[in-house]
Write a protein that holds these residues in place. Structure first.
Motif, PDB file in Angstrom:
ATOM      1  N   ALA A 146       0.815  -1.223   0.000  1.00 34.61           N
ATOM      2  CA  ALA A 146       0.000   0.000   0.000  1.00 34.61           C
ATOM      3  C   ALA A 146       0.845   1.269   0.000  1.00 34.61           C
ATOM      4  CB  ALA A 146      -0.917   0.009   1.215  1.00 34.61           C
ATOM      5  N   ARG A 147       2.145   1.136   0.287  1.00 41.45           N
ATOM      6  CA  ARG A 147       3.048   2.291   0.387  1.00 41.45           C
ATOM      7  C   ARG A 147       2.515   3.295   1.414  1.00 41.45           C
ATOM      8  NH1 ARG A 147       4.638   4.642  -5.263  1.00 41.45           N
ATOM      9  NH2 ARG A 147       6.358   5.461  -3.977  1.00 41.45           N
ATOM     10  N   ALA A 148       2.141   2.754   2.556  1.00 47.09           N
ATOM     11  CA  ALA A 148       1.561   3.586   3.605  1.00 47.09           C
ATOM     12  C   ALA A 148       2.584   4.572   4.158  1.00 47.09           C
ATOM     13  CB  ALA A 148       1.042   2.698   4.730  1.00 47.09           C
ATOM     14  N   ASP A 149       2.160   5.801   4.381  1.00 43.44           N
ATOM     15  CA  ASP A 149       3.009   6.839   4.975  1.00 43.44           C
ATOM     16  C   ASP A 149       2.807   6.945   6.488  1.00 43.44           C
ATOM     17  OD1 ASP A 149       4.169   7.867   2.518  1.00 43.44           O
ATOM     18  OD2 ASP A 149       2.163   8.621   2.078  1.00 43.44           O
ATOM     19  N   VAL A 150       1.568   6.740   6.941  1.00 47.03           N
ATOM     20  CA  VAL A 150       1.226   6.878   8.356  1.00 47.03           C
ATOM     21  C   VAL A 150       0.383   5.674   8.764  1.00 47.03           C
ATOM     22  CG1 VAL A 150       0.051   8.266  10.106  1.00 47.03           C
ATOM     23  CG2 VAL A 150       1.224   9.403   8.208  1.00 47.03           C
ATOM     24  N   LEU A 151       0.734   5.048   9.873  1.00 42.33           N
ATOM     25  CA  LEU A 151      -0.059   3.957  10.431  1.00 42.33           C
ATOM     26  C   LEU A 151      -0.793   4.457  11.665  1.00 42.33           C
ATOM     27  CD1 LEU A 151       2.508   1.000  10.254  1.00 42.33           C
ATOM     28  CD2 LEU A 151       0.926   1.814   8.492  1.00 42.33           C
ATOM     29  N   PRO A 159      11.018   2.643   5.321  1.00 48.75           N
ATOM     30  CA  PRO A 159      11.817   3.225   6.406  1.00 48.75           C
ATOM     31  C   PRO A 159      11.299   4.546   6.950  1.00 48.75           C
ATOM     32  CG  PRO A 159      13.246   2.341   4.703  1.00 48.75           C
ATOM     33  CD  PRO A 159      11.850   2.296   4.155  1.00 48.75           C
ATOM     34  N   SER A 160      10.555   5.292   6.149  1.00 43.72           N
ATOM     35  CA  SER A 160      10.086   6.604   6.597  1.00 43.72           C
ATOM     36  C   SER A 160       8.680   6.579   7.182  1.00 43.72           C
ATOM     37  CB  SER A 160      10.103   7.589   5.419  1.00 43.72           C
ATOM     38  OG  SER A 160       9.221   7.145   4.390  1.00 43.72           O
ATOM     39  N   VAL A 161       8.109   5.395   7.370  1.00 41.69           N
ATOM     40  CA  VAL A 161       6.728   5.322   7.842  1.00 41.69           C
ATOM     41  C   VAL A 161       6.606   5.950   9.229  1.00 41.69           C
ATOM     42  CG1 VAL A 161       6.925   3.031   8.940  1.00 41.69           C
ATOM     43  CG2 VAL A 161       4.723   3.797   7.987  1.00 41.69           C
ATOM     44  N   ARG A 162       5.504   6.646   9.452  1.00 44.65           N
ATOM     45  CA  ARG A 162       5.201   7.252  10.740  1.00 44.65           C
ATOM     46  C   ARG A 162       4.036   6.495  11.375  1.00 44.65           C
ATOM     47  NH1 ARG A 162       4.904  13.684   9.381  1.00 44.65           N
ATOM     48  NH2 ARG A 162       4.024  12.998   7.391  1.00 44.65           N
ATOM     49  N   MET A 163       3.971   6.520  12.693  1.00 43.87           N
ATOM     50  CA  MET A 163       2.932   5.749  13.381  1.00 43.87           C
ATOM     51  C   MET A 163       2.343   6.530  14.539  1.00 43.87           C
ATOM     52  SD  MET A 163       4.921   2.083  13.532  1.00 43.87           S
ATOM     53  CE  MET A 163       6.353   1.932  12.425  1.00 43.87           C
ATOM     54  N   VAL A 164       1.030   6.420  14.679  1.00 46.54           N
ATOM     55  CA  VAL A 164       0.322   6.919  15.860  1.00 46.54           C
ATOM     56  C   VAL A 164      -0.323   5.706  16.517  1.00 46.54           C
ATOM     57  CG1 VAL A 164      -1.356   8.547  16.770  1.00 46.54           C
ATOM     58  CG2 VAL A 164      -0.196   9.050  14.607  1.00 46.54           C
ATOM     59  N   ILE A 165      -0.015   5.491  17.785  1.00 45.61           N
ATOM     60  CA  ILE A 165      -0.442   4.270  18.464  1.00 45.61           C
ATOM     61  C   ILE A 165      -1.313   4.626  19.660  1.00 45.61           C
ATOM     62  CG2 ILE A 165       0.319   2.150  19.579  1.00 45.61           C
ATOM     63  CD1 ILE A 165       2.944   2.393  18.046  1.00 45.61           C
ATOM     64  N   MET A 166      -2.465   3.967  19.729  1.00 45.51           N
ATOM     65  CA  MET A 166      -3.436   4.196  20.797  1.00 45.51           C
ATOM     66  C   MET A 166      -3.197   3.223  21.952  1.00 45.51           C
ATOM     67  SD  MET A 166      -6.540   5.889  21.326  1.00 45.51           S
ATOM     68  CE  MET A 166      -7.350   6.037  19.731  1.00 45.51           C
ATOM     69  N   PRO A 167      -3.143   3.688  23.190  1.00 48.05           N
ATOM     70  CA  PRO A 167      -3.118   2.758  24.326  1.00 48.05           C
ATOM     71  C   PRO A 167      -4.408   1.941  24.376  1.00 48.05           C
ATOM     72  CG  PRO A 167      -2.601   5.011  25.007  1.00 48.05           C
ATOM     73  CD  PRO A 167      -3.132   5.091  23.614  1.00 48.05           C
ATOM     74  N   VAL A 168      -4.395   0.890  25.142  1.00 50.67           N
ATOM     75  CA  VAL A 168      -5.620   0.116  25.358  1.00 50.67           C
ATOM     76  C   VAL A 168      -6.572   0.955  26.202  1.00 50.67           C
ATOM     77  CG1 VAL A 168      -6.630  -1.954  26.380  1.00 50.67           C
ATOM     78  CG2 VAL A 168      -4.439  -2.088  25.169  1.00 50.67           C
ATOM     79  N   LEU A 169      -7.762   1.188  25.681  1.00 53.53           N
ATOM     80  CA  LEU A 169      -8.745   2.006  26.391  1.00 53.53           C
ATOM     81  C   LEU A 169      -9.409   1.205  27.508  1.00 53.53           C
ATOM     82  CD1 LEU A 169     -10.447   3.679  23.292  1.00 53.53           C
ATOM     83  CD2 LEU A 169      -8.676   4.641  24.773  1.00 53.53           C
ATOM     84  N   HIS A 170      -9.778   1.907  28.564  1.00 51.45           N
ATOM     85  CA  HIS A 170     -10.457   1.239  29.674  1.00 51.45           C
ATOM     86  C   HIS A 170     -11.774   0.658  29.181  1.00 51.45           C
ATOM     87  CE1 HIS A 170     -11.049   0.226  33.823  1.00 51.45           C
ATOM     88  NE2 HIS A 170     -12.218   0.841  33.856  1.00 51.45           N
ATOM     89  N   ASN A 171     -12.069  -0.539  29.607  1.00 52.32           N
ATOM     90  CA  ASN A 171     -13.228  -1.276  29.090  1.00 52.32           C
ATOM     91  C   ASN A 171     -13.892  -2.048  30.211  1.00 52.32           C
ATOM     92  OD1 ASN A 171     -11.968  -4.201  29.056  1.00 52.32           O
ATOM     93  ND2 ASN A 171     -10.421  -2.774  28.299  1.00 52.32           N
ATOM     94  N   VAL A 172     -14.996  -2.708  29.886  1.00 56.29           N
ATOM     95  CA  VAL A 172     -15.799  -3.348  30.920  1.00 56.29           C
ATOM     96  C   VAL A 172     -15.047  -4.486  31.603  1.00 56.29           C
ATOM     97  CG1 VAL A 172     -16.919  -4.947  29.297  1.00 56.29           C
ATOM     98  CG2 VAL A 172     -18.089  -4.305  31.435  1.00 56.29           C
ATOM     99  N   ARG A 173     -14.243  -5.220  30.864  1.00 51.93           N
ATOM    100  CA  ARG A 173     -13.507  -6.319  31.509  1.00 51.93           C
ATOM    101  C   ARG A 173     -12.496  -5.779  32.518  1.00 51.93           C
ATOM    102  NH1 ARG A 173     -10.070 -11.443  28.931  1.00 51.93           N
ATOM    103  NH2 ARG A 173      -9.207 -12.088  30.941  1.00 51.93           N
ATOM    104  N   ALA A 174     -11.774  -4.736  32.124  1.00 49.72           N
ATOM    105  CA  ALA A 174     -10.814  -4.146  33.049  1.00 49.72           C
ATOM    106  C   ALA A 174     -11.512  -3.591  34.281  1.00 49.72           C
ATOM    107  CB  ALA A 174     -10.014  -3.058  32.352  1.00 49.72           C
ATOM    108  N   ASP A 175     -12.749  -3.161  34.109  1.00 50.13           N
ATOM    109  CA  ASP A 175     -13.508  -2.617  35.226  1.00 50.13           C
ATOM    110  C   ASP A 175     -13.896  -3.697  36.224  1.00 50.13           C
ATOM    111  OD1 ASP A 175     -14.679  -0.001  36.095  1.00 50.13           O
ATOM    112  OD2 ASP A 175     -16.521  -1.195  36.127  1.00 50.13           O
ATOM    113  N   GLN A 176     -14.012  -4.937  35.732  1.00 53.69           N
ATOM    114  CA  GLN A 176     -14.520  -6.022  36.575  1.00 53.69           C
ATOM    115  C   GLN A 176     -13.462  -7.060  36.950  1.00 53.69           C
ATOM    116  OE1 GLN A 176     -17.746  -7.586  34.215  1.00 53.69           O
ATOM    117  NE2 GLN A 176     -18.998  -5.733  34.448  1.00 53.69           N
ATOM    118  N   ASP A 177     -12.321  -7.043  36.276  1.00 59.72           N
ATOM    119  CA  ASP A 177     -11.300  -8.078  36.426  1.00 59.72           C
ATOM    120  C   ASP A 177      -9.986  -7.396  36.805  1.00 59.72           C
ATOM    121  OD1 ASP A 177      -9.285  -9.982  36.015  1.00 59.72           O
ATOM    122  OD2 ASP A 177     -10.242 -10.849  34.253  1.00 59.72           O
TER     123      ASP A 177
END
Length: 215
Positions: A80-85, A119-137
């Protein structure tokens, strides 16, 4: 959370609408897949987007995480020749496949394979969002917190001038009780908040687009 299911807009659509207004172009979304997940068929075979008129290409899967997509990212970026992930992964990994440290190792492999393809690809990475399982476990919540800490450090460690990494900053108002329809998957409000996290990271970090405004 990224592929979406039949009948949804997806955060990808919300981000595209925002970028069209804030950035113009030329830009598009790329990837080897276009479908949504069809819950009745239990397979990613649906094209029933709430609004299908946008670049729907992606690399996401229902129930897929770093564990599944790391082996695919090199070929996908190369083709795909992606520039940003834009990456939102980790919940399914920690829930079923890998612990926090193993998941962080997969992040490093993912980044390395993406860079080997572009080699020049850029990335934006999301942390794991708080969810119902994390709320209960509590043990699972501890794994999520540990991974998010490792992820933040990994983004700092692996960032380079030629291939920068950014950590998306989820809105402090994101709440699985009001921003998801099942405790995990985003509803309309959640889609906007996920899109905003990616958009604002790119704007602040790279001056791409502009501050998110719901479109």
């Amino acid at each position: 959370m990224t592929i979406g299911s039949a009948g949804e807009h997806t955060w990808r659509y919300r981000l595209w609408r925002h970028l069209c207004g804030a950035y113009g172009g030329p830009f598009t979304f790329v990837g080897p897949r276009e479908t949504l997940y069809d819950k009745s068929a239990e397979a990613p075979v649906s094209y029933a987007y709430a609004d299908p008129d946008f670049p729907r290409a992606h690399l996401a899967g229902w129930g897929e995480g770093w564990h599944h997509l790391t082996p695919l990212i090199g070929d996908s970026v190369r083709t795909a020749r992606a520039d940003v992930l834009l990456v939102s992964l980790g919940l399914i990994d920690l829930g079923f496949y890998t612990n926090a440290e193993q998941t962080a190792d997969n992040v490093r492999a993912f980044v390395a394979d993406a860079r080997a393809a572009r080699p020049s690809v850029r990335m934006v990475i999301m942390p794991v969002l708080h969810n119902v399982r994390a709320d209960q476990d509590a043990p699972f919540a501890a794994q999520v917190a540990r991974f998010n800490d490792l992820l933040a450090k990994t983004v700092i460690d692996l960032g380079t001038d030629s291939s920068p990494l950014l950590l998306a900053d989820p809105a402090p108002t994101y709440d699985f009780r009001t921003d998801t329809y099942d405790g995990t998957h985003p509803n309309e409000a959640g889609e906007h908040k996920m899109a905003a996290a990616f958009a604002d990271a790119m704007w602040r970090g790279w001056d791409l687009g502009g501050p998110y405004g719901a479109a």
